[in-house]
Scaffold this motif. Structure first.
Motif, mmCIF file in Angstrom:
data_model
loop_
_atom_site.group_PDB
_atom_site.id
_atom_site.type_symbol
_atom_site.label_atom_id
_atom_site.label_comp_id
_atom_site.label_asym_id
_atom_site.label_seq_id
_atom_site.Cartn_x
_atom_site.Cartn_y
_atom_site.Cartn_z
ATOM 1 N N THR A 240 -28.703 -52.542 -10.267
ATOM 2 C CA THR A 240 -29.096 -51.536 -9.271
ATOM 3 C C THR A 240 -30.591 -51.266 -9.323
ATOM 4 O OG1 THR A 240 -28.594 -49.707 -10.771
ATOM 5 C CG2 THR A 240 -26.844 -50.408 -9.275
ATOM 6 N N ARG A 241 -31.231 -51.596 -10.439
ATOM 7 C CA ARG A 241 -32.669 -51.384 -10.587
ATOM 8 C C ARG A 241 -33.480 -52.623 -10.229
ATOM 9 N NH1 ARG A 241 -30.864 -49.007 -15.820
ATOM 10 N NH2 ARG A 241 -30.671 -46.784 -15.434
ATOM 11 N N ALA A 242 -32.790 -53.745 -9.985
ATOM 12 C CA ALA A 242 -33.487 -55.002 -9.716
ATOM 13 C C ALA A 242 -34.160 -54.964 -8.351
ATOM 14 C CB ALA A 242 -32.512 -56.166 -9.777
ATOM 15 N N ALA A 243 -35.388 -55.475 -8.290
ATOM 16 C CA ALA A 243 -36.108 -55.545 -7.015
ATOM 17 C C ALA A 243 -35.453 -56.558 -6.089
ATOM 18 C CB ALA A 243 -37.563 -55.925 -7.268
ATOM 19 N N ALA B 291 -20.748 -51.979 -17.217
ATOM 20 C CA ALA B 291 -21.530 -50.805 -16.821
ATOM 21 C C ALA B 291 -23.020 -51.043 -17.028
ATOM 22 C CB ALA B 291 -21.072 -49.584 -17.620
ATOM 23 N N TRP B 292 -23.358 -51.656 -18.148
ATOM 24 C CA TRP B 292 -24.766 -51.941 -18.449
ATOM 25 C C TRP B 292 -25.345 -52.912 -17.424
ATOM 26 C CZ3 TRP B 292 -27.065 -56.613 -19.928
ATOM 27 C CH2 TRP B 292 -28.372 -56.512 -20.415
ATOM 28 N N GLN B 293 -24.588 -53.978 -17.119
ATOM 29 C CA GLN B 293 -25.061 -54.977 -16.166
ATOM 30 C C GLN B 293 -25.195 -54.372 -14.768
ATOM 31 O OE1 GLN B 293 -26.084 -57.811 -17.193
ATOM 32 N NE2 GLN B 293 -26.381 -58.935 -15.319
ATOM 33 N N THR B 294 -24.257 -53.539 -14.372
ATOM 34 C CA THR B 294 -24.317 -52.883 -13.064
ATOM 35 C C THR B 294 -25.551 -52.002 -12.955
ATOM 36 O OG1 THR B 294 -21.917 -52.933 -12.900
ATOM 37 C CG2 THR B 294 -23.070 -51.397 -11.454
ATOM 38 N N ALA B 295 -25.820 -51.245 -14.004
ATOM 39 C CA ALA B 295 -27.004 -50.386 -14.006
ATOM 40 C C ALA B 295 -28.275 -51.220 -13.884
ATOM 41 C CB ALA B 295 -27.040 -49.550 -15.277
ATOM 42 N N ASN B 296 -28.326 -52.328 -14.572
ATOM 43 C CA ASN B 296 -29.501 -53.203 -14.490
ATOM 44 C C ASN B 296 -29.668 -53.790 -13.099
ATOM 45 O OD1 ASN B 296 -30.614 -52.983 -17.045
ATOM 46 N ND2 ASN B 296 -29.230 -54.511 -17.897
#
Length: 69
Positions: free
Chosen positions: A15-18, A8-13
């Motif tokens: 989704t915010r990646a440029a 979940a943490w990696q997915t959230a990160n």
């Protein structure tokens, strides 16, 4: 539970990646596994069988039967 939290943490990160990184860079450089020796493979199978409630006597009889064949 820790793996799900990490996912979940990696997915959230991500989704915010440029820019999405290459998948290969996220996989941690897994190496190709080597073939297992037959004896080691048989031992692993026996351990799984016993760990999941297999009958040790039935395993013994099966191994004795396989050895005599």
């Amino acid at each position: 539970m820790d793996r799900l939290t990490y996912l979940a943490w990696q997915t959230a990160n991500l989704t915010r990646a440029a820019k999405l990184p290459e998948l290969r860079s996220l996989l941690g450089g897994a190496t190709k596994s080597q073939a297992q020796e037959p004896e080691a493979l048989a031992l692993s199978i026996d351990q799984f069988f016993l760990a999941f409630g297999g009958d040790p006597e039935a395993l013994k009889k099966a191994r004795e039967g396989a050895a005599s064949s």
